[in-house]
Design a protein around this motif. Structure first.
Motif, PDB file in Angstrom:
ATOM      1  N   PHE A 112      -3.297  -6.757   1.485  1.00 10.07           N
ATOM      2  CA  PHE A 112      -2.382  -5.672   1.832  1.00 10.07           C
ATOM      3  C   PHE A 112      -0.947  -6.048   1.493  1.00 10.07           C
ATOM      4  N   VAL A 113      -0.226  -5.093   0.901  1.00 12.75           N
ATOM      5  CA  VAL A 113       1.210  -5.240   0.648  1.00 12.75           C
ATOM      6  C   VAL A 113       1.868  -3.956   1.132  1.00 12.75           C
ATOM      7  N   PHE A 114       2.824  -4.090   2.051  1.00 13.47           N
ATOM      8  CA  PHE A 114       3.470  -2.921   2.627  1.00 13.47           C
ATOM      9  C   PHE A 114       4.970  -2.920   2.321  1.00 13.47           C
ATOM     10  N   GLN A 115       5.608  -1.787   2.581  1.00 10.26           N
ATOM     11  CA  GLN A 115       7.055  -1.679   2.363  1.00 10.26           C
ATOM     12  C   GLN A 115       7.798  -2.694   3.214  1.00 10.26           C
ATOM     13  N   ALA A 116       7.411  -2.812   4.474  1.00  8.31           N
ATOM     14  CA  ALA A 116       7.939  -3.883   5.326  1.00  8.31           C
ATOM     15  C   ALA A 116       7.137  -5.134   5.000  1.00  8.31           C
TER      16      ALA A 116
ATOM     17  N   THR B  29      -1.009  -8.988 -12.182  1.00  5.73           N
ATOM     18  CA  THR B  29      -2.216  -9.410 -11.465  1.00  5.73           C
ATOM     19  C   THR B  29      -3.450  -8.655 -11.971  1.00  5.73           C
ATOM     20  N   VAL B  30      -3.240  -7.422 -12.413  1.00  5.34           N
ATOM     21  CA  VAL B  30      -4.340  -6.648 -12.979  1.00  5.34           C
ATOM     22  C   VAL B  30      -4.688  -7.162 -14.372  1.00  5.34           C
ATOM     23  N   ASP B  31      -3.681  -7.336 -15.211  1.00  3.41           N
ATOM     24  CA  ASP B  31      -3.912  -7.714 -16.600  1.00  3.41           C
ATOM     25  C   ASP B  31      -4.382  -9.151 -16.751  1.00  3.41           C
ATOM     26  N   SER B  32      -3.828 -10.065 -15.949  1.00  2.00           N
ATOM     27  CA  SER B  32      -4.131 -11.485 -16.117  1.00  2.00           C
ATOM     28  C   SER B  32      -5.246 -11.977 -15.214  1.00  2.00           C
ATOM     29  N   LEU B  33      -5.355 -11.405 -14.019  1.00  2.00           N
ATOM     30  CA  LEU B  33      -6.328 -11.888 -13.043  1.00  2.00           C
ATOM     31  C   LEU B  33      -7.506 -10.942 -12.841  1.00  2.00           C
ATOM     32  N   GLY B  34      -7.435  -9.751 -13.434  1.00  2.00           N
ATOM     33  CA  GLY B  34      -8.497  -8.777 -13.232  1.00  2.00           C
ATOM     34  C   GLY B  34      -8.517  -8.185 -11.842  1.00  2.00           C
ATOM     35  N   GLN B  35      -7.369  -8.252 -11.152  1.00  2.00           N
ATOM     36  CA  GLN B  35      -7.271  -7.740  -9.795  1.00  2.00           C
ATOM     37  C   GLN B  35      -7.330  -6.215  -9.793  1.00  2.00           C
ATOM     38  N   THR B  36      -7.931  -5.635  -8.762  1.00  2.00           N
ATOM     39  CA  THR B  36      -7.891  -4.190  -8.547  1.00  2.00           C
ATOM     40  C   THR B  36      -6.749  -3.883  -7.588  1.00  2.00           C
ATOM     41  N   VAL B  37      -5.868  -2.971  -7.979  1.00  2.00           N
ATOM     42  CA  VAL B  37      -4.718  -2.605  -7.152  1.00  2.00           C
ATOM     43  C   VAL B  37      -4.712  -1.096  -6.939  1.00  2.00           C
ATOM     44  N   VAL B  38      -4.557  -0.684  -5.690  1.00  2.00           N
ATOM     45  CA  VAL B  38      -4.394   0.728  -5.341  1.00  2.00           C
ATOM     46  C   VAL B  38      -3.062   0.848  -4.616  1.00  2.00           C
ATOM     47  N   MET B  39      -2.151   1.638  -5.168  1.00  2.00           N
ATOM     48  CA  MET B  39      -0.781   1.708  -4.658  1.00  2.00           C
ATOM     49  C   MET B  39      -0.403   3.144  -4.325  1.00  2.00           C
ATOM     50  N   VAL B  40       0.031   3.366  -3.100  1.00  2.00           N
ATOM     51  CA  VAL B  40       0.630   4.639  -2.706  1.00  2.00           C
ATOM     52  C   VAL B  40       2.124   4.563  -2.974  1.00  2.00           C
ATOM     53  N   THR B  41       2.659   5.572  -3.636  1.00  2.00           N
ATOM     54  CA  THR B  41       4.092   5.572  -3.948  1.00  2.00           C
ATOM     55  C   THR B  41       4.596   7.007  -4.065  1.00  2.00           C
ATOM     56  N   HIS B  42       5.897   7.172  -3.887  1.00  2.00           N
ATOM     57  CA  HIS B  42       6.533   8.463  -4.128  1.00  2.00           C
ATOM     58  C   HIS B  42       7.369   8.422  -5.400  1.00  2.00           C
ATOM     59  N   ASP B  43       7.421   7.257  -6.051  1.00  2.00           N
ATOM     60  CA  ASP B  43       8.334   7.001  -7.161  1.00  2.00           C
ATOM     61  C   ASP B  43       7.615   7.126  -8.508  1.00  2.00           C
ATOM     62  N   PRO B  44       7.988   8.095  -9.362  1.00  2.00           N
ATOM     63  CA  PRO B  44       7.352   8.223 -10.675  1.00  2.00           C
ATOM     64  C   PRO B  44       7.478   6.969 -11.541  1.00  2.00           C
TER      65      PRO B  44
ATOM     66  N   ALA C   8      -1.508  -1.418  -1.729  1.00  2.00           N
ATOM     67  CA  ALA C   8      -0.058  -1.520  -1.588  1.00  2.00           C
ATOM     68  C   ALA C   8       0.490  -0.163  -1.155  1.00  2.00           C
ATOM     69  N   ASP C   9       1.204  -0.132  -0.044  1.00  4.25           N
ATOM     70  CA  ASP C   9       1.755   1.104   0.503  1.00  4.25           C
ATOM     71  C   ASP C   9       3.271   1.088   0.340  1.00  4.25           C
ATOM     72  N   GLU C  10       3.777   1.842  -0.639  1.00  5.14           N
ATOM     73  CA  GLU C  10       5.216   1.899  -0.949  1.00  5.14           C
ATOM     74  C   GLU C  10       5.802   0.485  -1.050  1.00  5.14           C
ATOM     75  N   PRO C  11       5.250  -0.378  -1.894  1.00  7.94           N
ATOM     76  CA  PRO C  11       5.676  -1.784  -1.900  1.00  7.94           C
ATOM     77  C   PRO C  11       7.096  -2.011  -2.378  1.00  7.94           C
ATOM     78  N   THR C  12       7.683  -1.018  -3.066  1.00  6.42           N
ATOM     79  CA  THR C  12       9.051  -1.182  -3.563  1.00  6.42           C
ATOM     80  C   THR C  12      10.050  -0.305  -2.810  1.00  6.42           C
ATOM     81  N   GLY C  13       9.610   0.321  -1.720  1.00  3.86           N
ATOM     82  CA  GLY C  13      10.460   1.276  -1.014  1.00  3.86           C
ATOM     83  C   GLY C  13      11.721   0.674  -0.436  1.00  3.86           C
ATOM     84  N   ALA C  14      11.703  -0.627  -0.124  1.00  2.00           N
ATOM     85  CA  ALA C  14      12.862  -1.272   0.494  1.00  2.00           C
ATOM     86  C   ALA C  14      13.649  -2.121  -0.497  1.00  2.00           C
ATOM     87  N   LEU C  15      13.352  -1.968  -1.789  1.00  2.00           N
ATOM     88  CA  LEU C  15      13.963  -2.843  -2.796  1.00  2.00           C
ATOM     89  C   LEU C  15      14.898  -2.059  -3.710  1.00  2.00           C
ATOM     90  N   ASP C  16      15.893  -2.752  -4.275  1.00  2.00           N
ATOM     91  CA  ASP C  16      16.764  -2.121  -5.257  1.00  2.00           C
ATOM     92  C   ASP C  16      15.989  -1.948  -6.565  1.00  2.00           C
TER      93      ASP C  16
END
Length: 265
Positions: free
Chosen positions: A112-116, A210-225, A188-196
């Motif tokens: 898990f990766v969250f905004q906080a 992590t997806v390209d090099s490690l084959g990780q599956t990532v699902v990210m909720v975001t409001h940012d195009p 990941a839930d808005e993982p960049t929401g608190a960042l510049d």
């Protein structure tokens, strides 16, 4: 554009990674509905969502406020129970698990990766990264730990505490913590929401890596195009259902599609 079914969107998500009906999904939602409250005050947060998330893919989930994005993530990650339908993680039906087994699954098979950033201020970088392993009574694989520390760019920072790090560095610690158990899926839930802006790009590039090099599956909720443009596939939610999916997204195409979501809901 007319509203499309979740089944059609599922086919789009599969095609992004070359998957087909015979391949296994990292996450599979089948007819998932979620209702909060009862009677006339009931809120339908999800309405029969059916979707496969292919292994080794980066999927972004977008939609207007109240569209069901967070509920989608919480149900897919086993943080909340759907009212109807099933969720499978790597073939495991989450509806058949009691809370203890769900806790073990989330700890061992999901990151898990969250905004906080949710780091413990009294712990060092290394201690924060390895916390899930310590809670599980497992020793860290030192080779893997060293690799992910280097991949997230925290070499030389492992003895620092969160207060001594920038926001971007703290989110890198959170990403490393999510990867340390070698999870099947990182949510990941808005993982960049608190960042510049510049730091956000670095973190998104890291998730992409992590997806390209490690084959990780990532699902990210975001409001940012712009954030969504790092994904392989973008799923668009409106009124609790998947109304469209986009492969090979760009920030401009995602923004234009989002601007029309109100007409589809």
């Amino acid at each position: 554009m007319a509203k499309i079914s979740s089944t059609a969107a599922r086919g789009t998500a599969r095609s992004a990674s070359g998957s087909d009906e015979g391949s296994s999904a990292a996450v599979r939602l089948t007819g998932v509905g979620k209702v909060y409250g009862k009677g006339g005050g009931a809120v339908h947060a999800l309405r029969g969502v059916t979707i496969d998330i292919p292994r080794g893919s980066f999927t972004a989930v977008m939609g207007p406020s109240g569209s069901g994005k967070s509920t989608f993530l919480h149900c897919a990650a086993g943080l909340d129970h759907p009212t109807s339908g099933t969720v499978q993680l790597g073939g495991t039906d989450l509806s058949g698990l009691d809370e203890t087994r769900l806790t073990h699954l989330r700890r061992d098979r999901i990151g898990f990766v969250f905004q906080a950033f949710n780091l413990l201020p009294s712990l060092t970088v290394t201690q924060n990264i390895t916390l899930p392993l310590r809670l599980a009574g497992r020793r860290a694989d030192q080779g893997w730990l060293s690799e992910i520390v280097e991949r997230v760019g925290l070499g030389g920072r492992t003895e620092h505490r969160p207060a001594e790090l920038s926001g971007g560095q703290q989110q890198r610690v959170a990403i490393a913590r999510a990867l340390v158990t070698r999870p099947e899926v990182v949510f990941a839930d808005e993982p960049t929401g608190a960042l510049d802006t510049m730091t956000a790009k670095e973190v998104l590039g890291l998730l992409r890596q992590t997806v390209d090099s490690l084959g990780q599956t990532v699902v990210m909720v975001t409001h940012d195009p712009v954030a969504a443009s790092y994904a392989d596939t973008v799923l668009f939610l409106a009124d609790g259902d998947i109304v469209d999916a986009m492969t090979a997204p760009t920030a401009d195409r995602v923004a234009e599609r989002m601007s029309r979501l109100g007409a589809w809901a």
